[in-house]
Structure formats: C-alpha cells, structure tokens
Design a protein around this motif. Structure first.
Motif, short mmCIF file in Angstrom:
data_model
loop_
_atom_site.label_atom_id
_atom_site.label_comp_id
_atom_site.label_asym_id
_atom_site.label_seq_id
_atom_site.Cartn_x
_atom_site.Cartn_y
_atom_site.Cartn_z
N LYS A 58 -4.26 2.13 12.44
CA LYS A 58 -4.39 3.57 12.19
C LYS A 58 -3.38 4.06 11.13
N PRO A 59 -2.08 3.82 11.32
CA PRO A 59 -1.15 4.25 10.26
C PRO A 59 -1.43 3.58 8.92
N VAL A 60 -1.87 2.33 8.94
CA VAL A 60 -2.17 1.65 7.67
C VAL A 60 -3.35 2.32 6.97
N GLY A 61 -4.33 2.72 7.78
CA GLY A 61 -5.47 3.44 7.21
C GLY A 61 -5.02 4.73 6.54
N MET A 62 -4.13 5.44 7.22
CA MET A 62 -3.59 6.68 6.64
C MET A 62 -2.87 6.39 5.33
N VAL B 290 0.84 -1.20 0.00
CA VAL B 290 0.00 0.00 0.00
C VAL B 290 0.88 1.25 0.00
N TYR B 291 1.89 1.20 0.85
CA TYR B 291 2.77 2.37 1.00
C TYR B 291 3.45 2.74 -0.32
N LEU B 292 3.92 1.72 -1.05
CA LEU B 292 4.63 2.00 -2.29
C LEU B 292 3.75 2.71 -3.32
N VAL B 293 2.47 2.38 -3.33
CA VAL B 293 1.56 3.08 -4.25
C VAL B 293 1.56 4.57 -3.93
N VAL C 288 4.67 20.86 14.05
CA VAL C 288 5.43 19.96 13.18
C VAL C 288 4.86 18.55 13.30
N ARG C 289 4.51 18.18 14.53
CA ARG C 289 3.91 16.85 14.72
C ARG C 289 2.64 16.72 13.91
N MET C 290 1.86 17.80 13.88
CA MET C 290 0.62 17.79 13.09
C MET C 290 0.95 17.61 11.61
N ALA C 291 1.93 18.38 11.15
CA ALA C 291 2.31 18.32 9.74
C ALA C 291 2.84 16.93 9.39
N ALA C 292 3.51 16.30 10.35
CA ALA C 292 4.09 14.98 10.10
C ALA C 292 3.01 13.93 9.83
N GLU C 293 1.80 14.22 10.29
CA GLU C 293 0.70 13.28 10.03
C GLU C 293 0.42 13.18 8.52
N ALA C 294 0.77 14.24 7.81
CA ALA C 294 0.54 14.26 6.36
C ALA C 294 1.71 13.65 5.60
N ASN C 295 2.55 12.95 6.31
CA ASN C 295 3.76 12.38 5.70
C ASN C 295 3.66 10.86 5.66
N PRO C 296 3.46 10.30 4.47
CA PRO C 296 3.31 8.85 4.39
C PRO C 296 4.54 8.10 4.88
#
Lengths: 369, 249
Positions: A345-349, A264-267, A314-322
């Motif tokens: 949770k991270p997999v869902g993201m 999933v991540y690679l996509v 920065v922690r918030m912004a890091a959430e947008a980082n796959p």
C-alpha cells in the motif's frame, strides 16, 4: 538517450566541481546523522491498546478502567484471548496489549504480588519505550492505591509487570531513529539540490540558452533528476551500511527490496524539488520554499512523533506526504522484516507520488519566458 | 534556402501597459547580415526573444525559417542558433565539454561533434585551451566561443544579441570576421548592436526607437535618406525625434 545521459553527466560535473556542493551532498548528511541520531524527545497520545482480561473481576476491571481513562491510551475492543491479542499486535491494530491473568484479584487481595503482562510493538522504538513507561506508571499507581486501601505492607503492593517488546526487543530507539533520520537527510539534501538547480540556471542565464534548443521538456527534467537520483541511491546505500555497522541498526528484511522502494521514493522527493525549481526565479526563493515544505513533510512523517497520535485531519493530510510512506516502509522492512506484500500500500502511494511530481515538474517547466 | 528567412508583420509585444515591441514590420532575406539597431530598452532584445521562440508575441504575425512564432516554436528552435546578451555557456565546464553538450542537445553524432570541435578550436586558435574551464578564458574568447557554439549545428539563421558588448575593438573586428565567415557559408545573421561602426558592416539595417521600427534599409540608403555622413548621425537624429521617455528605459 545519449542526450539524456550527457546532460546528466554535465550535472554531475557541476556538483563535483563545486566544493561546497560536494561537501553538502556527501559530508553533511553523515555528520548530521551522527548528531541527530543521539538527540530527540517524544510525547505520545492515544496509543491503540488491547486488554485481555482473563481474571474478569472487580479488580481487573478497575485496572482496565485506569487504562481507558488515560489520555495516553485508546482501548480497542475485540480480543478476548491471548491469541487474539497477539494477532492485533501483529497486524498493527494494537501497539500495546495488557494481559491480566486469572487470579489477579486474589493475589492482590492476599498481597502475594500480582502479575500482569504488557506486550508492546516496539517497531517504533522510542515510542514503545514511552508507552511502556506510561503503562508501568498506571499499573504502579493502581497497585499502590489498592494496597493502601487494603492496608497491605508497601513491599507487597507491587504488581509485577512483565514487558515484552516485539520486533525491537531491546527497545533501542536508535534502531528506530537511524533509518528515519537517514531518510530525512537524503530527502532534504536531494530536494534542496534539485530545487536550487533550475533556479541557478535561471540566475546564470544558461537556461535561456537551453530554452532556444530543441530539447524536450521531459528530457530536460529527467536529465536534472537522474544524477541526483543516482547520488541519493548511493548515499542511502552507504548510510544504511553505516547505520548497520556503526549504530547496530537491524536489517531484518530485504535490503534490495528497500532500495527498490527507495528508487521510487527518490523520484517523488526529487520531483518535488524540480517542481519548486521550475516555479521560482532565484535560488534563494527555492531554499525558502523547500525548507517550508520539507519542515511540514518531515514533522508529519512520523519520524519524530508517531502519526497515529496526531488529530484525525492531520492523519488524513499525512497520507499526502511521501516522506511518511517511505519512513513507514523503511521501518517495516528494517525492523519488522516486512516483505513486498506487507508494504504494497505505501509503495503504491509512493509510485503515484513519483509519477505525479515528475509529471507536474515537466508540465510546469516552460521553454518560454 | 532562397528568399526570405524572417518575416515580421505588425509584430507587437506588450508587458502590462508597456509596449516593448510596437507593430514592427520587416523581413530578412536569406543569407544576409541584418543589423538591428537601437538604444538600450528600445525593444531589440524583446524582438529577438519573440523571433527565437522564447517569448510569445501579443499580436501581429512573424515567421522564422518558414515557421510560425505562435504555433511552431519548437520547429524554429531546430533551425536557429542563438547567442544571448549574457554569456551563457557553463563556466565550470571545459571548452570541449560545452561544445559536446550543445552538440549532443542538437542531436549531432559523437564523430561529427569531435570533428567540428577540432575544427572550431583550430579556427578560434583555442587548440591548447580545449580542456580549460571556460570560466578561465578572457571575455573576448568566451564571446567567440559562444558564437561558434551557436553555429555548431549549422543552423540556417543565427541570432546574436549584442554579441560584442564589453569587448575590445580588436576582438570586435575579429568577431565580425567570424560573422562574415558564417554569412559566407549561407547562414542568415540577425544581429543587434548599439555600436554604430558595426552597423556599417551590415547588409541591411533596422533601427528601433522606443519599440517602433523607425528606419529600414542599407547603411548607404539610410545615410542618404537622413542626409547624414555616418550611421552615428542617422541614429542620433532618429533617437532625438523618437519617443521622449521610452528610449530611456
């Protein structure tokens, strides 16, 4: 489907027939893995720590105070018992637990050699090592100052620190770095390749020829993604094997689960590359943009410095980082042995990122000039 | 297909303040070899890019194979073949791989692709070179291959943008034999060139000067109208009378 497969096969031929690309794809990551796995340094702030004060005396409170005053630690309220502290450690609420046993002050006063226990979540190996050294320094200084005041002999000023690392008992930072570096390299190489790919076809003029065919945009993007996805998966599998065999990287969880998440991540990672590629005109522009984005993604991935010790925004912004989410999953599965439920949770993201970036790349790709 | 293959009415394309194609009106009949002449920068390529669905027009109307250039670009793409000015097959793929790639993209079955590949290689006398990388072929062969690949899916109309640029006279002649071969099979050929000898081979011609279509007719008609002995003269007369700066672009 036949169209998608043959287009993908052609991409493989492009890579295989270009020696520079082939080397870049296969050799560079592994050479870098060997080098990078042996070089890195860290500084850590605001480690969440729980203190279990079973002594409840002036001395134990004074020691607790030292920890609270340190910039390296952030004391979380809550656990009053050893069991409670264990739970906080397990859930990740606390990275360190300081347990002050009953009789601490008495032992200190009598110069018998007092004891405290420090427990660490050593999942993030290097970080744990540093946190441990911070804790030991605070405790040692506390003991020394205390002893001086009481006039105890230097030999008796010592406070025994019992350290127990959880998950990564040896505190081997390579255990923690190797999977992370592997992720970084596969991400960097994969993204760079896809980012240059469509730009290269723009430069060669071959894209125009494809654009006058009835090929669909989704099909085109998928055909660009698929071969690098397969190569990335192969590279990760090989790298994980090498990590385990050569670097003694632990494999506590299911490799199959990890590879499933990697799929999933690679996509998502390759989707970013393709999105860049559709937006730029030349390979050079693609390189610059990719390095810029990758730099931010990698530095904010928690790979080199823990995201927990970054400022709130920065922690918030890091959430947008796959990359961050995948690094998290990799460590949880390999070092902690986490199962599917714990990484949901991270997999869902990651799933959302994968769909999002792929969709954006298709949307941004234009068959008109 | 009978009647008209391409219709353009007041077709215009502007890039900022520059008008590359200026209210061009013409039609191309099905099955004819239509030549599009003009100096470098006269707007030939822009026109061809609009007609092949690569570029949206700014105004005016046009249809290709009965499909509208604004709304039905994907349908147009299914009905046409295109050979661009720049060689656009993959140099790192073999002749057969390139053919198979485009055959697959146009949805031809594996057996049809195989049959047409063999046929094509034989026609171009490339039989031995099927498994050679395209990058190793001489330019003339590359161009002939690109043309044949553009016709692989048997489109109703084929667009050729300066297909013989940089090619020697003998190969150019052979190339035109291929064009006549395609026209003989009923394919409409829309070809741009600035070689005036090639213009004589076309059924009808449009001559572009600085974005405008200044003349339209058979080579014979045009020569008569301008009282010229050759297409060269016709062209030079038009070019001189045309725009002062635009043609130089």
């Amino acid at each position: 489907m036949r169209r998608l497969l043959y287009l993908s096969w052609v991409e493989v031929l492009h890579v295989v027939r270009d020696r520079a690309s082939l080397a870049q794809l296969l050799l560079v990551p592994f050479i870098q893995l060997v080098i990078l796995a042996n070089a890195a340094t860290f500084a850590i702030h605001d480690t969440p720590a729980a203190i279990v004060d079973l002594d409840a005396t002036a001395a134990s409170r004074a020691l607790s105070q030292r920890f609270a005053a340190s910039p390296h630690f952030r004391i979380i309220g809550g656990p009053r018992s050893v069991a409670g502290a264990d739970e906080a450690l397990r859930s990740g609420e606390a990275t360190m637990v300081l347990a002050i046993p009953r009789g601490f002050e008495r032992a200190l006063v009598r110069g018998e050699g007092a004891r405290v226990q420090v427990q660490l979540n050593a999942e993030k190996g290097s970080a744990a090592g540093i946190v441990q050294s911070y804790a030991q320094r605070i405790i040692a200084r506390f003991g020394a100052e205390r002893g001086e005041r009481e006039g105890t002999a230097p030999a008796l000023r010592r406070i025994d620190v019992q350290t127990r690392g959880w998950y990564n008992t040896e505190l081997d930072y390579r255990q923690y770095m190797v999977p992370g570096i592997l992720v970084a390299l596969v991400t960097l190489v994969g993204t760079l390749f896809t980012a240059q790919n469509i730009a290269r076809e723009k430069e060669l003029g071959t894209l125009e020829q494809l654009n006058v065919t009835p090929i669909s945009r989704a099909e085109f993007i998928a055909a660009k993604l698929l071969p690098f996805w397969v190569l990335g998966m192969a590279e990760l599998t090989l790298g994980l094997g090498l990590g385990a065999a050569v670097f003694g990287m632990p494999v506590r969880g299911s490799l199959l689960l990890l590879l499933g998440v990697a799929a999933v991540y690679l996509v998502a990672a390759l989707g970013i590359g393709l999105l860049i590629s559709t937006a730029v005109d030349t390979q050079q522009q693609a390189m610059f943009v990719t390095f810029f984005i990758m730099m931010i993604y990698l530095l904010m991935s928690g790979l080199y410095t823990p995201v927990d010790s970054m400022p709130g925004w920065v922690r918030m912004a890091a959430e947008a980082n796959p990359v961050k989410h995948f690094v998290e999953v990799t460590r949880a599965v390999l070092i902690k042995g986490a199962g599917a439920a714990e990484i949901a949770k991270p997999v869902g993201m990651l799933g959302a990122f994968a769909a999002g970036f792929f969709g954006l790349a298709v949307w941004r790709y234009r068959k008109t000039a | 297909m009978t009647g008209v293959a391409i219709v353009a009415k007041g077709l215009t394309r502007r890039f900022g303040g520059f008008t590359a194609v200026d209210a061009v009106t013409f039609d191309v009949r099905a099955g004819e070899v239509f030549g599009f002449l003009g100096a470098n920068g006269a707007g030939k390529t822009t026109a061809i890019r609009i007609l092949t669905g690569l570029l949206a027009p700014s105004s005016g109307a046009a249809s290709v194979a009965g499909f509208d250039v604004y709304r039905e670009r994907e349908a147009i793409k299914r009905s046409i073949g295109y050979m661009s000015q720049r060689f656009s097959l993959y140099n790192d793929l073999t002749v057969r791989e390139n053919i198979r790639l485009y055959g697959t993209i146009y949805g031809l079955s594996a057996s049809v692709i195989r049959a047409r590949t063999d046929n094509l290689l034989e026609r171009l006398r490339l039989g031995e070179s099927g498994s050679k990388r395209v990058g190793t072929l001489p330019l003339g062969w590359k161009q002939k291959l690109a043309f044949s690949v553009a016709l692989l899916h048997q489109p109703r109309i084929v667009f050729l943008d300066e297909p013989t640029g940089g090619v020697d006279p003998v190969t150019r002649r052979q190339f035109w034999e291929l064009i006549y071969g395609a026209a003989g099979q009923g394919t409409t050929v829309f070809v741009t060139t600035h070689y005036m000898d090639e213009a004589e081979y076309c059924d009808r011609l449009g001559i572009m000067v600085a974005g405008r279509l200044d003349a339209l007719g058979t080579p014979h008609e045009l020569k008569e109208r301008f009282g010229a002995g050759s297409m060269d003269e016709v062209f030079l007369r038009l070019a001189r009378s045309g725009a002062p700066a635009g043609a130089a672009a």
